[in-house]
Structures are given as structure tokens and as C-alpha cells.
Design a protein around this motif. Structure first.
Motif, short mmCIF file in Angstrom:
data_model
loop_
_atom_site.label_atom_id
_atom_site.label_comp_id
_atom_site.label_asym_id
_atom_site.label_seq_id
_atom_site.Cartn_x
_atom_site.Cartn_y
_atom_site.Cartn_z
N TRP A 197 45.43 28.31 31.94
CA TRP A 197 44.41 28.64 30.95
C TRP A 197 44.96 28.71 29.52
O TRP A 197 44.18 28.65 28.57
N ASN A 198 46.28 28.87 29.35
CA ASN A 198 46.82 29.02 28.00
C ASN A 198 47.76 27.90 27.58
O ASN A 198 48.37 27.96 26.52
N PHE A 199 47.89 26.87 28.41
CA PHE A 199 48.77 25.74 28.09
C PHE A 199 47.92 24.49 27.87
O PHE A 199 48.18 23.43 28.42
N THR A 200 46.90 24.65 27.05
CA THR A 200 45.98 23.58 26.72
C THR A 200 46.35 23.00 25.35
O THR A 200 47.08 23.64 24.58
N PRO A 201 45.85 21.81 25.00
CA PRO A 201 46.18 21.26 23.67
C PRO A 201 45.85 22.21 22.52
O PRO A 201 46.63 22.35 21.58
N SER A 202 44.70 22.87 22.58
CA SER A 202 44.33 23.75 21.47
C SER A 202 45.23 24.97 21.41
O SER A 202 45.64 25.41 20.32
N PRO A 235 49.98 25.92 36.05
CA PRO A 235 49.60 24.62 35.47
C PRO A 235 49.76 23.52 36.52
O PRO A 235 50.63 23.60 37.40
N SER A 236 48.94 22.51 36.44
CA SER A 236 49.12 21.35 37.30
C SER A 236 50.31 20.54 36.80
O SER A 236 50.72 20.67 35.64
N PRO A 237 50.89 19.66 37.63
CA PRO A 237 51.95 18.79 37.12
C PRO A 237 51.54 17.98 35.90
O PRO A 237 52.31 17.83 34.95
N GLN A 238 50.31 17.46 35.92
CA GLN A 238 49.83 16.70 34.76
C GLN A 238 49.79 17.58 33.52
O GLN A 238 50.23 17.18 32.43
N GLN A 239 49.29 18.79 33.65
CA GLN A 239 49.22 19.72 32.51
C GLN A 239 50.62 20.09 32.03
O GLN A 239 50.85 20.22 30.82
N PHE A 240 51.55 20.25 32.96
CA PHE A 240 52.94 20.57 32.62
C PHE A 240 53.52 19.50 31.69
O PHE A 240 54.04 19.81 30.61
N TYR A 241 53.42 18.25 32.09
CA TYR A 241 54.04 17.17 31.30
C TYR A 241 53.26 16.87 30.03
O TYR A 241 53.86 16.62 28.97
N GLU A 242 51.95 16.89 30.08
CA GLU A 242 51.17 16.64 28.87
C GLU A 242 51.40 17.76 27.85
O GLU A 242 51.53 17.50 26.64
N GLY A 243 51.46 19.00 28.32
CA GLY A 243 51.67 20.12 27.41
C GLY A 243 53.03 20.08 26.76
O GLY A 243 53.16 20.27 25.53
N PHE A 244 54.06 19.83 27.55
CA PHE A 244 55.40 19.78 26.97
C PHE A 244 55.59 18.56 26.07
O PHE A 244 56.29 18.63 25.06
N SER A 245 54.97 17.45 26.40
CA SER A 245 55.04 16.29 25.52
C SER A 245 54.46 16.63 24.15
O SER A 245 55.03 16.27 23.11
N ARG A 246 53.36 17.34 24.15
CA ARG A 246 52.71 17.73 22.90
C ARG A 246 53.61 18.67 22.11
O ARG A 246 53.77 18.55 20.89
N LEU A 247 54.22 19.63 22.80
CA LEU A 247 55.12 20.57 22.15
C LEU A 247 56.35 19.87 21.56
O LEU A 247 56.71 20.08 20.40
N LEU A 248 57.00 19.07 22.38
CA LEU A 248 58.25 18.45 21.95
C LEU A 248 58.04 17.49 20.79
O LEU A 248 58.95 17.30 19.97
N SER A 249 56.84 16.91 20.69
CA SER A 249 56.57 15.99 19.58
C SER A 249 56.43 16.72 18.26
O SER A 249 56.54 16.11 17.19
N PRO A 259 65.20 21.82 33.65
CA PRO A 259 65.82 20.58 34.13
C PRO A 259 64.92 19.36 34.06
O PRO A 259 65.38 18.26 33.75
N LEU A 260 63.63 19.53 34.34
CA LEU A 260 62.72 18.40 34.33
C LEU A 260 62.56 17.82 32.93
O LEU A 260 62.43 16.61 32.76
N LEU A 261 62.58 18.68 31.93
CA LEU A 261 62.45 18.21 30.56
C LEU A 261 63.72 17.52 30.09
O LEU A 261 63.67 16.52 29.36
N ALA A 262 64.86 18.06 30.49
CA ALA A 262 66.11 17.38 30.15
C ALA A 262 66.11 15.97 30.72
O ALA A 262 66.51 15.01 30.05
#
Length: 414
Positions: A197-202, A235-249, A259-262
Motif C-alpha cells: 500500500w505504500n510502495f506505489t509510484p505516488s 509487495p508483489s514481485p512486479q511492484q518490487f521491481y517497478e518501485g525500485f526502478s523508479r527509486l533508483l532512477s 542482493p536482487l538489486l545488486a
């Protein structure tokens, strides 16, 4: 220090969060395999058993029981053992660290702990909802000024959501703590436990805005289901990767301990740090013991008593060696043999792998791959898999107590 032997161990019943009080339930697996090297330098310490707040995602509630308090000789003994080991950093957290000896701030030993650790040459960090920092700055300014860095918990950048999840009106204290850190020029980080609920794009964008406003780092711990009810908030796996991609950018990379992000960033990683570079000191038990776990989330792997046992005996216990064997032999993790990411990922987060399986089927094994497996996510999302920065430069000159301590990510907004 005994436990079930090799293979998948299954326990019935729903009271899994409390079973570690009833005896050793951790599995001994692949004890014929070599373990990775241990170079433990970064420690977390849960100081007390009291906390007036009821965060829905709390990972330490099921490892805290009232009945005993710390005293100065106990603290001296623990710090002497950490010094003997050569520990470099200690993060004080778990519960709200002010409440070392009940909810009366006048009984706290937090200033003594900070001063004693620093006097021993150890960098000290504080993880707080805000109240511990505010109290220290006001009433124990000398100890406050000794802090190396501070992590301030935000469950949401939105005040109402944050307060609802904390069970108290704490958003104002968290923001005030950011102001205090800026005024004293103490390194500070906004820490968020990522949930569905708190790892959304907004939420992510607003979190970055908040961090920019207060010149803060951002740290994200994806929720680990220490208790069964946590599964509903993952978070779902999709939410995990989409959320971190947004953060890292939107951030420069400060730590890629997840480890998964590394692996996703083609950054050299060493897998899960637990039992290898870090461990967790639990709060004192009603019987007066201070046990230790290789991982902050894995209470049933707790072992020993820092008040009586030698620190080297503890870190060479079967519980710790189990984590290091998993890290040293990732090809033995189910589904990981031959993976292109195996050297960096090494099976992913041990706690996430173990706890997901436990609550899904009752099985207990460290040799299950991370449920957010990068290969599986790339396959599932196909052309929709989000981009990640490749070969980022991650500076190592800044000391932050959560580096090489958790499967976590730290960044600084651009």
C-alpha cells in the motif's frame, strides 16, 4: 544448539511467530558444505522490550517479552564483547530505543549506551520514530552529538497514513527529527518499510520530495513476513521491481545491500550479509539473557547469551554457520544452480526466502530461492521489466550504520 537435521522441515500450526520461545526450531542443513568467510563489523541492537506504538509491520514484537531490564554492568559486558570482535558500527533500534527500561524516559540507559559505544571506538546510529532523537537532543545533548547517523521511520509521506500505521500521532515528531538532524549536520536517512500500500509510484515520488526538502538519504527495507499476518501486506514481485526502478532512477546509489538489486544493476554483490558481516542483538529476556541472531528477522535462529557466552562462540554456532553455508554455496539453493546472477545474488535474501515458505506451506529451509527472484521476474514481466542503472558507482567513504547490515537499499535523491 541443536535443531532438526538436513532437508525441508515442516511444522504445523499457526503460532509460528512464538515457536522460537519453545525451543530450537531452526533447521541444520548441508552441514557437509563449506561456509563463506565471516567478517562481522555491523551490528543491530534491540535495547528494550517496551514500545508504546503498534506498527502493523513490526518485526521485533514477537521477539520481545517484558520482565527484565538492562543495567550498566550488562551494557559494559555487551560492549566489551563487541569490542573484542572488532565491531565498527552499531545501530540502536528494534523497539523505540529510548525505552530501554520501560516507558519512563527518566529510566532510560540510552545515553549511557551511546557514550560507552563511542568511547570504545564504535560508530553509533539510531533508528527512531522521532521521540528518541527529540529526547536526546533536549535532555542528553552530549550523547546526542555523538551519533554518527540517524534513520527516521516513515511508513508513508502522507501524515494520516503514517499515523494510522504507527497507531499514534508521530508524523510531526518524524519531521521535527529531520529538522534537528539538519540543524546539527548529522547524516540522516528516511527509512520506509516497503509494503503493497505504500510502495506505489505516488508514494515513492512524494518520499523523494520529502528527502530532497530535508537533504536526507532514503533507505528502503521491503517487508519481511516475520508474522503470518504480514503476508497480506507484501509487495508483489512486479511492484518490487517497478518501485525500485523508479527509486533508483531518481537517486544516486549509496548502498546496494539488497542482493536482487545488486544483480539487476550489474553491481558486484556478495549476497545476504546476515551472519557474514552483521548480526542482531536481541532485547533482554525475562530470564535475564541477551541472545543474538544472524538476522534481525529470523528470531528462531537466536543463540547464546552475550552476558555469559564468548562472542566468538556465538558467531561460530550452528545457527550462524547455517547462514554462511547458504551464502557460500548458492548453487545448493533450490532453483539457483546455473543462474547468470548467482555470484551476486547468491539466492537472494535468506530471511525473505525462509519466511515466505514458512507462511505459505509451513516448510523451514534456508535453501529456497528468493520469492522475488530476478530471473523469474524478468520472465514474468517480459518487455515490461523496468530498467535499472548499470554498473553504478557506489562510494565507500561515507560511514552509515546500515551498510552491509541488512538486505537493504540506500540512495540520495539527485
Amino acid at each position: 544448539m541443536t535443531g532438526p537435521q538436513n532437508g525441508l522441515h515442516v511444522l504445523g500450526g499457526n503460532n509460528t511467530a512464538q515457536q522460537h520461545y519453545e525451543g530450537s526450531v531452526w533447521p541444520v542443513e548441508h552441514d557437509d558444505l563449506p561456509e563463506c568467510e565471516a567478517a562481522i563489523e555491523n551490528i543491530g541492537w534491540t535495547l528494550g522490550n517496551e514500545c508504546p506504538y503498534r506498527c502493523t509491520h513490526c518485526y521485533s514484537m514477537s521477539a520481545r517479552r517484558k520482565g527484565a531490564n538492562l543495567d550498566k554492568p550488562m551494557i559494559d559486558r555487551v560492549i566489551a564483547q563487541l569490542t573484542k570482535l572488532g565491531v565498527k558500527t552499531v545501530n540502536l533500534g528494534g523497539n523505540e530505543p529510548l525505552f530501554t527500561n520501560g516507558t519512563n524516559p527518566g529510566a532510560t540507559l540510552l545515553p549511557y549506551i551511546i557514550e560507552s559505544l563511542v568511547d570504545s571506538g564504535i560508530h553509533v546510529g539510531l533508528t527512531t520514530s522521532g521521540i528518541s532523537l527529540i529526547y536526546l537532543e533536549r535532555d542528553h545533548n552530549r550523547a546526542f552529538r555523538l551519533l554518527n547517523d540517524v534513520d527516521i521511520s516513515f511508513d508513508s509521506p502522507e501524515p494520516e497514513e503514517h499515523n494510522k500505521n504507527r497507531g499514534a500521532s508521530l508524523y510531526g515528531m518524524a519531521v521535527r527529527s529531520l529538522d534537528i538532524c539538519m540543524a546539527y549536520q548529522i547524516d540522516h536517512t528516511i527509512i520506509l518499510c516497503a509494503m503493497n500500500w505504500n510502495f506505489t509510484p505516488s508514494h515513492i515520488d512524494h518520499l523523494i520530495e520529502l528527502a530532497k526538502k530535508y537533504n536526507a538519504h532514503v533507505r528502503i527495507n521491503p517487508l519481511k513476513p516475520v508474522e503470518r499476518q504480514h503476508m497480506a501486506s507484501l509487495p508483489s514481485p512486479q511492484q518490487f521491481y517497478e518501485g525500485f526502478s523508479r527509486l533508483l532512477s531518481q537517486c544516486s546509489q549509496v548502498d546496494l545491500g539488497e542482493p536482487l538489486l545488486a544483480a539487476a544493476c550489474s553491481h558486484p554483490g556478495r549476497g545476504c550479509p546476515c551472519g557474514r558481516t552483521s548480526f542482531r542483538i536481541h532485547s533482554i529476556t525475562p530470564e535475564g539473557r541477551i541472545p543474538v541472531s544472524p538476522c534481525v528477522y529470523m528470531h528462531e535462529y537466536k543463540v547464546g547469551n552475550l552476558l555469559t557466552d564468548d562472542i566468538f562462540e556465538i558467531i561460530n554456532s550452528p545457527q550462524f554457520r547455517s547462514f554462511r553455508r547458504r551464502n557460500g554455496n548458492p548453487e545448493s539453493v533450490e532453483g539457483c544452480g546455473g543462474c547468470q546472477y548467482i555470484i551476486t545474488c547468491r539466492g537472494g535474501c535468506a530471511a525473505r526466502s525462509y519466511l515466505h515458505l514458512l507462511h505459505e506451506s509451513g516448510g523451514r529451509t534456508l535453501y529456497r530461492k528468493d520469492p522475488y527472484c530476478l530471473v523469474e521476474a524478468e520472465t514474468m514481466m517480459a518487455d515490461g521489466f523496468p530498467p535499472f542503472p548499470q554498473h553504478p558507482v557506489v562510494p565507500r567513504d561515507k560511514i552509515l550504520v546500515h551498510r552491509d547490515y541488512l538486505c537493504t537499499w540506500i540512495g540520495k535523491p539527485l
